[in-house]
Motif scaffolding. Structure first.
Motif, PDB file in Angstrom:
ATOM      1  N   ASP A  64       0.830  -1.210   0.000  1.00 51.53           N
ATOM      2  CA  ASP A  64       0.000   0.000   0.000  1.00 51.53           C
ATOM      3  C   ASP A  64       0.864   1.259   0.000  1.00 51.53           C
ATOM      4  N   GLU A  65       0.210   2.385  -0.237  1.00 48.25           N
ATOM      5  CA  GLU A  65       0.912   3.670  -0.333  1.00 48.25           C
ATOM      6  C   GLU A  65       1.535   4.076   1.002  1.00 48.25           C
ATOM      7  N   THR A 120       2.906   2.156   3.243  1.00 47.33           N
ATOM      8  CA  THR A 120       4.172   1.427   3.378  1.00 47.33           C
ATOM      9  C   THR A 120       5.233   2.050   2.480  1.00 47.33           C
ATOM     10  N   ARG A 121       4.832   2.443   1.290  1.00 50.87           N
ATOM     11  CA  ARG A 121       5.752   3.095   0.351  1.00 50.87           C
ATOM     12  C   ARG A 121       6.303   4.387   0.952  1.00 50.87           C
ATOM     13  N   ALA A 122       5.413   5.203   1.504  1.00 54.03           N
ATOM     14  CA  ALA A 122       5.816   6.472   2.112  1.00 54.03           C
ATOM     15  C   ALA A 122       6.699   6.241   3.342  1.00 54.03           C
ATOM     16  N   ASN A 125      12.450   6.913  -4.485  1.00 57.48           N
ATOM     17  CA  ASN A 125      11.528   5.850  -4.088  1.00 57.48           C
ATOM     18  C   ASN A 125      10.840   5.310  -5.333  1.00 57.48           C
ATOM     19  N   VAL A 128       3.310  -0.028  -5.714  1.00 58.47           N
ATOM     20  CA  VAL A 128       2.214  -0.557  -4.910  1.00 58.47           C
ATOM     21  C   VAL A 128       1.555  -1.648  -5.743  1.00 58.47           C
TER      22      VAL A 128
END
Length: 110
Positions: A6-7, A9-11, A28, A32
């Motif tokens: 999900d976003e 986790t990415r952030a 980065n 996702v």
């Protein structure tokens, strides 16, 4: 690079890496998506091998000094290079079978 669920986790991954002392820039490129299949990993490994081989064989590129990472057919190129080397490396990579996109993350030394 890689896949995250999900976003958020990415952030969070970016935040963690940015907090590491002496890190100057974070790119980065996490996607996702679901977990990549074994076939996808195998295909990416094959593309990486082809690109590295072609870079080592080309006198215009510093093949042994370039980090090559492939995720879902997208090739990420990293390293300390001169502008002319970057252009040649990008061209060789772009024209390699199976490559869908090239992302350059070079630091220039000229």
């Amino acid at each position: 690079t890689g896949q995250v669920p999900d976003e958020a986790t990415r952030a969070r991954a970016s935040e963690i890496v940015k907090a590491v002392p002496e890190v100057r820039t974070v790119f980065n490129e996490l996607a996702v998506s679901g977990v990549a299949s074994f076939t996808s990993y195998t295909n990416d490994a094959t593309i990486t091998s082809k690109v590295k081989s072609r870079l080592w064989d080309d006198d215009r590129t510093p093949g042994t000094k370039i980090k090559v990472k492939t995720e879902s057919g997208i090739v990420y190129l990293m390293g300390l290079v001169k502008h002319a080397e970057a252009e040649a490396t990008t061209e060789v990579t772009r024209t390699t079978a199976g490559v869908t996109k090239v992302v350059t993350l070079f630091e220039y030394i000229d």
